[in-house]
Design an enzyme around this catalytic site. Structure first.
Site, mmCIF file in Angstrom:
data_model
loop_
_atom_site.group_PDB
_atom_site.id
_atom_site.type_symbol
_atom_site.label_atom_id
_atom_site.label_comp_id
_atom_site.label_asym_id
_atom_site.label_seq_id
_atom_site.Cartn_x
_atom_site.Cartn_y
_atom_site.Cartn_z
ATOM 1 N N PHE A 177 -39.256 23.374 20.829
ATOM 2 C CA PHE A 177 -39.491 24.549 19.988
ATOM 3 C C PHE A 177 -39.101 25.852 20.693
ATOM 4 O O PHE A 177 -39.678 26.890 20.453
ATOM 5 C CB PHE A 177 -40.966 24.608 19.521
ATOM 6 C CG PHE A 177 -41.458 23.315 18.935
ATOM 7 C CD1 PHE A 177 -40.959 22.859 17.712
ATOM 8 C CD2 PHE A 177 -42.370 22.529 19.616
ATOM 9 C CE1 PHE A 177 -41.399 21.656 17.168
ATOM 10 C CE2 PHE A 177 -42.802 21.334 19.084
ATOM 11 C CZ PHE A 177 -42.314 20.889 17.861
ATOM 12 N N ARG A 178 -38.118 25.742 21.602
ATOM 13 C CA ARG A 178 -37.595 26.874 22.364
ATOM 14 C C ARG A 178 -38.654 27.508 23.272
ATOM 15 O O ARG A 178 -38.538 28.664 23.670
ATOM 16 C CB ARG A 178 -36.952 27.922 21.441
ATOM 17 C CG ARG A 178 -35.843 27.328 20.558
ATOM 18 C CD ARG A 178 -34.968 28.374 19.947
ATOM 19 N NE ARG A 178 -34.138 29.050 20.933
ATOM 20 C CZ ARG A 178 -33.038 28.544 21.496
ATOM 21 N NH1 ARG A 178 -32.625 27.322 21.195
ATOM 22 N NH2 ARG A 178 -32.352 29.249 22.365
ATOM 23 N N LEU A 179 -39.672 26.740 23.626
ATOM 24 C CA LEU A 179 -40.680 27.185 24.589
ATOM 25 C C LEU A 179 -40.255 26.681 25.970
ATOM 26 O O LEU A 179 -40.803 25.719 26.504
ATOM 27 C CB LEU A 179 -42.075 26.666 24.188
ATOM 28 C CG LEU A 179 -42.563 27.164 22.821
ATOM 29 C CD1 LEU A 179 -43.906 26.544 22.474
ATOM 30 C CD2 LEU A 179 -42.653 28.692 22.823
#
Length: 201
Positions: A177-179
């Site tokens: 989740f682009r974390l």
């Protein structure tokens, strides 16, 4: 001290960088040691291009080039450079910013001698970054240099290495989740200890 484990574990950023590069050698199809090298000209206009990283020393990163090329001229003017290693196969990157100095002694001689004969002759023949009339002109110069230099050419005085000694190294790994996970090693001067910080994605 930020929570670092797994691929980020260790007390020496150069060891971590070598470990990541070793993994990339097994995973990347082409040129796992390719770096995007950034410089600035005398007006502050940036330049970036791909070159090959040839060594990760205990305290620096080394690549080789023609000293009359645009990148070399800009590095000598600024005394600084930055680059990024990116591996799509591993979803990781290493960013480096630091001070640059020439490597034009025995280490450069040894690396030059390790290259293929055609690459060594090509280093003599190419006026890197200068306008070129045609490929035929370049190949004619290679032929001329081959006759002049023979089968064991010495390293050209205008060709050698640059050593980038970092003031900042960032290790980045893709997260769901682009974390992403990011850890920055930084110091004000090369004789100081590293400060390590986890960064927001």
């Amino acid at each position: 001290m930020p929570d670092r484990d797994g691929i980020f574990a260790g007390d020496d950023p150069f060891v971590i960088a070598r470990q990541w590069l070793d993994e990339a050698v097994k995973a990347e199809i082409n040129d796992p040691n390719a770096i995007s090298l950034a410089t600035v000209d005398a007006t502050g206009m940036p330049n970036v291009r791909m070159v090959l990283l040839k060594d990760i020393e205990p305290d620096a990163f080394v690549f080789y080039t023609n000293y009359e090329s645009r990148k070399a001229v800009e590095i000598e003017q600024a005394g600084k450079a930055a680059f990024v290693l990116h591996w799509k196969s591993l979803a990781r990157q290493v960013r480096v910013r630091g001070l640059a100095s020439k490597e034009d002694g025995p280490i450069a001689d040894a690396y030059y001698q390790s290259r293929s004969l055609k690459s060594r002759l090509g280093a003599w023949a190419s006026q890197q970054s200068q306008p070129l009339k045609s490929r035929a002109t370049l190949m004619a110069e290679v032929a001329k240099v081959t006759v002049q230099k023979g089968t064991d050419p010495k390293r050209p005085p205008f060709w050698g290495g640059f050593r980038i000694t970092p003031l900042e190294i960032e290790f980045w790994s893709d997260g769901a989740f682009r974390l992403h996970d990011r850890f920055r090693w930084s110091r004000e001067a090369i004789d100081q200890s590293w400060e390590i910080a986890r960064l927001s994605p």
